[in-house]
Write a protein that holds these residues in place. Structure first.
Motif, short mmCIF file in Angstrom:
data_model
loop_
_atom_site.label_atom_id
_atom_site.label_comp_id
_atom_site.label_asym_id
_atom_site.label_seq_id
_atom_site.Cartn_x
_atom_site.Cartn_y
_atom_site.Cartn_z
N ASP A 217 0.84 -1.20 0.00
CA ASP A 217 0.00 0.00 0.00
C ASP A 217 0.88 1.25 0.00
N MET A 218 0.97 1.91 -1.13
CA MET A 218 1.83 3.09 -1.25
C MET A 218 1.31 4.27 -0.43
N GLY A 219 0.00 4.30 -0.17
CA GLY A 219 -0.55 5.37 0.67
C GLY A 219 -0.06 5.27 2.10
N VAL A 220 -0.03 4.06 2.64
CA VAL A 220 0.50 3.83 3.99
C VAL A 220 1.98 4.18 4.03
N MET A 221 2.73 3.80 2.99
CA MET A 221 4.16 4.13 2.90
C MET A 221 4.38 5.65 2.93
N ALA A 222 3.56 6.36 2.16
CA ALA A 222 3.70 7.82 2.09
C ALA A 222 3.49 8.46 3.45
N ARG A 223 2.60 7.89 4.24
CA ARG A 223 2.29 8.46 5.54
C ARG A 223 3.34 8.15 6.60
N MET A 224 3.85 6.91 6.58
CA MET A 224 4.62 6.41 7.72
C MET A 224 6.13 6.44 7.57
N CYS A 225 6.66 6.26 6.35
CA CYS A 225 8.07 5.87 6.20
C CYS A 225 9.02 7.03 5.98
N ASP A 226 10.22 6.89 6.58
CA ASP A 226 11.31 7.83 6.34
C ASP A 226 12.10 7.44 5.09
N ILE A 539 -13.70 9.25 4.63
CA ILE A 539 -12.92 9.82 3.52
C ILE A 539 -11.63 10.44 4.03
N SER A 540 -11.69 11.10 5.18
CA SER A 540 -10.49 11.76 5.72
C SER A 540 -9.42 10.76 6.16
N ALA A 541 -9.84 9.50 6.42
CA ALA A 541 -8.90 8.49 6.93
C ALA A 541 -8.20 7.71 5.82
N VAL A 542 -8.65 7.86 4.57
CA VAL A 542 -8.05 7.10 3.46
C VAL A 542 -6.69 7.69 3.12
N PRO A 543 -5.61 6.88 3.18
CA PRO A 543 -4.28 7.41 2.87
C PRO A 543 -4.13 7.73 1.38
N VAL A 544 -3.40 8.80 1.10
CA VAL A 544 -3.14 9.24 -0.28
C VAL A 544 -1.68 8.95 -0.60
N PRO A 545 -1.37 8.32 -1.74
CA PRO A 545 0.03 8.00 -2.06
C PRO A 545 0.83 9.22 -2.51
N ASP A 546 0.96 10.16 -1.59
CA ASP A 546 1.73 11.38 -1.83
C ASP A 546 2.22 11.87 -0.47
N PRO A 547 3.52 11.78 -0.18
CA PRO A 547 4.02 12.09 1.18
C PRO A 547 3.63 13.48 1.69
N LYS A 548 3.76 14.51 0.86
CA LYS A 548 3.47 15.87 1.33
C LYS A 548 1.99 16.03 1.65
N ILE A 549 1.15 15.58 0.73
CA ILE A 549 -0.30 15.70 0.95
C ILE A 549 -0.72 14.87 2.15
N GLU A 550 -0.23 13.64 2.22
CA GLU A 550 -0.66 12.71 3.27
C GLU A 550 -0.26 13.20 4.66
N ARG A 551 0.95 13.77 4.79
CA ARG A 551 1.42 14.19 6.11
C ARG A 551 0.80 15.50 6.57
N GLU A 552 0.19 16.23 5.63
CA GLU A 552 -0.49 17.48 6.00
C GLU A 552 -1.97 17.27 6.27
N ARG A 553 -2.52 16.14 5.78
CA ARG A 553 -3.94 15.87 5.99
C ARG A 553 -4.22 15.53 7.45
#
Length: 612
Positions: A217-226, A539-553
Motif C-alpha cells: 500500500d503506497m498510501g501507507v508508505m507515504a504516511r509512515m516511512c522515512d 474519507i479523511s482516513a483514506v491514505p493518499v500515495p503522496d508524502p506531502k499531501i498525506e502528512r499534511e492531511r
C-alpha cells in the motif's frame, strides 16, 4: 561534530532459498539494508517479491525447507547464528512482529486473554491483575469495542479485522525496540487503520521504536516511512528517501506501483472513463428493488442458568434500487452489515423482514428449486477465492460447475466455454488442470470471476473482491470487471471498505453504519460533498500515495467509544442530541439533502467534535 547513529537492525548480503520438488528457489537474492532507532523503513513490493521472508529469517521462522545465508544483526546479536533459546530472549520483547494472517498466528484453543498473558509472563514482571488491566487497555487502544468481553473469547469468535487488531495489541504489549509490521492494516477499516498507524507512529516518536513496515500500500508508505526499499523478485530495484521515491521514481516497477494505486483525491482515473453510462430515466424498481430489509440474529449473552438472548441487528431496514448496467458501491466498516446485506439479496441468508424484488417479482419465500432457477442471473465473487474454491477440483472444473447446473451443453461444449472464459479473464489455458493451491491470489480471484461470469449473469455481487490483492493485480481485476460489465451489460453491487477503489468503479455509493444507510448519492457528489460526519470521517482516513499531501492531511476523529451493535442507542453516535429527548432506540431518519442525495439525521460535525 555530527553524531554517528548506530543502526539497531542491519542486514548484510542476505540470501534465502527454498528446496522444492522443482529444484532450489531463490527467494531473496543478496539484499542489504539497515534501520536506525526511531526510524520507519518501508519495504514495498508485490506478493512473492521476498519482503516477508527477509524478516521471517530474522525471527527464526523460516520454513523447514528454507535456508538463509549472510548476516542479520539486531542490537549486537547475530540472529542467524542464535539457538532457539537465545532467540526467545530477543524476540517477543525487544523485537516483535505483526503477522499478515492473524488466524494462523493465534492459537485456536486459547482465549485472547490467555494468549496475551503468555506474552506478558515471558517478558514482563507484572501481577495477574496488572497484566489483565494492561491487556484490556491495549484492546481499547486498537479500538475493539467491549474489550473485557472480547478478552474471554476465542479467535474464531472474532472477525478478521478484530483478530488483526488483537495481533497488533499483542505485538505492542511489551513496547519493543524493533517492530516488524507485515501488512499490518490490510484487513482493517480505514478509520481503524488510521488509529493503528497513529499508534505505531506514537511508539516510534515516544519510545524510539524502530519500525520495519512491509506492505504493498503506497498510501501507507507515504504516511509512515522515512526511507523506502522497493523489492521485486528477491532484489531491491530502488531505495532512497520516501519523498525521492514518490516524486522522482527511477525504476519502471516503482512507477507502476505508484501509478496503480487508486487515489481518493483523483476522480479522473481511466476506470471512470470506461464506465458504462446509465440511462437515468429508467427506474431500478423493475430490475432490483430492496425494500426495508432487516436481518436480525439472536445472540446469547452471559452464562450460568439464565443466559440472555439479545437481538443483533446486522441489517436494520435497508432500501435501495439498482438499474441495469449500474454499479452501486456499498461501503462501511467491519460489522456494518455489508456482506450480510449482500447475502440477504441473494437469499443465502433469509431476511427477517422486508422484501427483495428481482425483475419485478419477489425472491422472498421462494422454494429452493424456484430460487435455483433465479440464481443463474445472480452471482457473487467472494473476498477469499481460495476459501470459496473446492481444493479437490481443478480450475477448469470449478469454472465449469455453474454450467453443469444451469446449461444443457455437452461436456466438450462446456470445456470450450471454460477455455474461452479463461482467455477472457487473463488465465493461461495451460492452468486448466491445476488446483487452487497452485495459483497466486490474483489468479484465484480471476478463477472466481470466471466462475461467476460463465453463465452470463445480470447481477454480480463483488464482496471485497480486490481487497487482498497487490495494487497492480487489483488494477487489472477492476479493469476486467469494468470490461465485462460493458460486454455483458452487468449490474454490480461492489462491496468494499476501500473508498478509493469504490470511487473508481461506482456510479452511486451507499454508506452503511451498524446495519443502516446513513448516506446515498452519486459517486462524484458523495466525494465532492460528503454531508454525514461518518462519511467525512471515512474519507479523511483514506491514505493518499503522496508524502506531502498525506502528512499534511488531518483525519477527522469523533470522540467516544466504538459503539457495540448490541446497544440500542448505538445508532445515535452521530445524533447524541436525541438521546435525552427521544424514546430509547430512536433511529435517525434518512432525508433527501438534494436531488438523489440522501443523508441520515445527524448533529453538526463541530458539535460532535466538541463532545467530551
Amino acid at each position: 561534530m555530527t553524531e554517528i547513529i548506530k543502526p539497531i537492525f542491519s542486514v548484510d548480503d542476505l540470501r534465502i532459498s527454498f528446496a522444492t520438488h522443482d529444484g532450489e528457489v531463490e527467494a531473496v537474492k543478496g539484499v542489504s539494508f539497515s534501520i536506525n532507532p526511531g526510524e520507519c523503513v518501508g519495504i514495498v513490493g508485490e506478493s512473492g517479491s521476498g519482503k516477508s521472508q527477509t524478516f521471517m529469517a530474522a525471527m527464526g521462522l523460516l520454513a523447514k525447507n528454507g535456508r538463509a545465508k549472510g548476516d542479520i544483526i539486531f542490537q549486537g546479536h547475530h540472529l542467524l547464528s542464535l539457538s532457539t533459546a537465545e532467540l526467545n530472549r530477543v524476540r517477543g520483547k525487544n523485537m516483535s512482529m505483526i503477522f499478515q494472517d492473524p488466524l494462523t498466528s493465534l492459537t485456536p484453543h486459547l482465549t485472547i486473554l490467555e494468549q496475551m498473558r503468555e506474552v506478558s509472563s515471558l517478558h514482563m514482571d507484572l501481577s495477574r491483575e496488572e497484566t489483565d488491566r494492561l491487556c484490556a487497555q491495549w484492546l481499547d487502544r486498537v479500538r475493539i469495542a467491549e474489550s473485557k468481553r472480547r478478552l474471554n473469547q476465542y479467535p474464531h469468535e472474532l472477525s478478521g479485522g478484530m483478530r488483526q487488531r488483537v495481533m497488533i495489541a499483542m505485538s505492542m504489549l511489551c513496547q519493543p525496540s524493533l517492530l516488524i509490521a507485515d501488512e499490518p492494516t490490510t484487513a482493517l477499516d480505514v478509520t481503524v487503520q488510521a488509529e493503528i498507524l497513529d499508534l505505531m507512529d506514537e511508539l516510534k516518536r515516544e519510545s524510539g521504536t524502530a519500525i520495519a513496515l512491509i506492505t504493498h500500500d503506497m498510501g501507507v508508505m507515504a504516511r509512515m516511512c522515512d526511507r523506502l526499499h522497493v523489492m521485486r523478485r528477491g532484489e531491491y530495484v530502488e531505495e532512497g528517501l520516501t519523498e525521492d521515491i514518490f516524486y522522482n521514481p527511477q525504476h519502471d516497477y516503482t512507477k507502476m506501483l505508484i501509478d496503480s494505486m487508486p487515489r481518493i483525491d483523483s476522480p479522473d482515473r481511466q476506470h471512470n472513463k470506461n464506465q458504462m453510462p446509465i440511462d437515468e430515466s429508467v427506474s431500478g424498481a423493475d430490475f432490483l428493488k430492496v425494500d426495508d430489509v432487516k436481518v436480525h440474529f439472536d445472540v446469547t449473552v452471559g452464562g450460568g442458568l439464565w443466559p440472555k438472548k439479545l437481538p443483533l441487528k446486522a441489517v436494520d431496514g435497508v432500501s435501495f434500487e439498482l438499474r441495469k448496467g449500474e454499479t452501486l458501491g456499498i461501503v462501511g466498516e467491519s460489522g456494518c452489515g455489508k456482506s450480510t446485506l449482500a447475502r440477504s439479496v441473494l437469499q443465502l441468508i433469509p431476511p427477517s423482514a422486508g422484501s427483495v424484488c428481482w425483475l419485478g417479482k419477489p425472491l422472498n419465500g421462494l422454494k429452493k428449486e424456484e430460487l435455483k432457477d433465479k440464481r443463474k442471473d445472480l452471482q457473487i465473487v467472494f473476498q477469499d477465492p481460495l476459501a470459496s474454491l473446492d481444493p479437490r477440483m481443478t480450475i477448469a472444473d470449478s469454472i465449469m460447475e455453474p454450467l453443469q447446473t444451469f446449461s444443457s451443453l455437452s461436456r466438450s461444449e462446456m470445456k470450450e466455454e471454460v477455455l474461452k472464459m479463461m482467455d477472457r479473464v487473463g488465465l493461461d489455458r495451460n492452468m486448466q488442470n491445476r488446483y487452487p493451491h497452485e495459483l497466486s491470489g490474483g489468479q484465484n480471484q480471476r478463477v472466481g470471476i470466471a466462475r461467476a461470469m460463465i453463465v452470463k449473469p445480470k447481477l454480480v455481487i463483488c464482496d471485497e473482491a480486490v481487497s487482498a490483492l497487490d495494487v497492480s493485480v487489483q488494477a487489472q481485476i477492476i479493469q476486467l470487471l469494468m470490461d465485462l460489465q460493458q460486454e455483458f451489460q452487468l449490474s454490480i453491487l461492489f462491496i468494499s471498505h476501500d473508498l478509493a477503489v469504490v470511487r473508481e468503479v461506482s456510479h452511486r455509493i451507499m454508506v452503511l453504519y451498524l446495519g443502516r444507510v446513513i448516506e446515498l448519492a452519486k459517486s462524484e457528489d458523495l466525494y465532492a460533498n460528503p454531508v454525514h460526519p461518518y462519511t467525512q470521517q471515512l474519507i479523511s482516513a483514506v491514505p493518499v500515495p503522496d508524502p506531502k499531501i498525506e502528512r499534511e492531511r488531518k483525519a477527522i476523529k469523533i470522540p467516544g467509544e466504538l459503539p457495540s451493535p448490541m446497544n440500542p442507542d448505538a445508532q445515535l453516535k452521530f445524533l447524541p442530541s436525541k438521546l435525552k429527548t427521544e424514546k430509547k432506540g430512536y433511529l435517525p431518519k434518512l432525508l433527501e439533502h438534494s436531488p438523489g442525495h440522501f443523508v441520515a439525521e445527524h448533529d453538526a460535525l463541530d458539535q460532535l467534535l466538541a463532545q467530551d
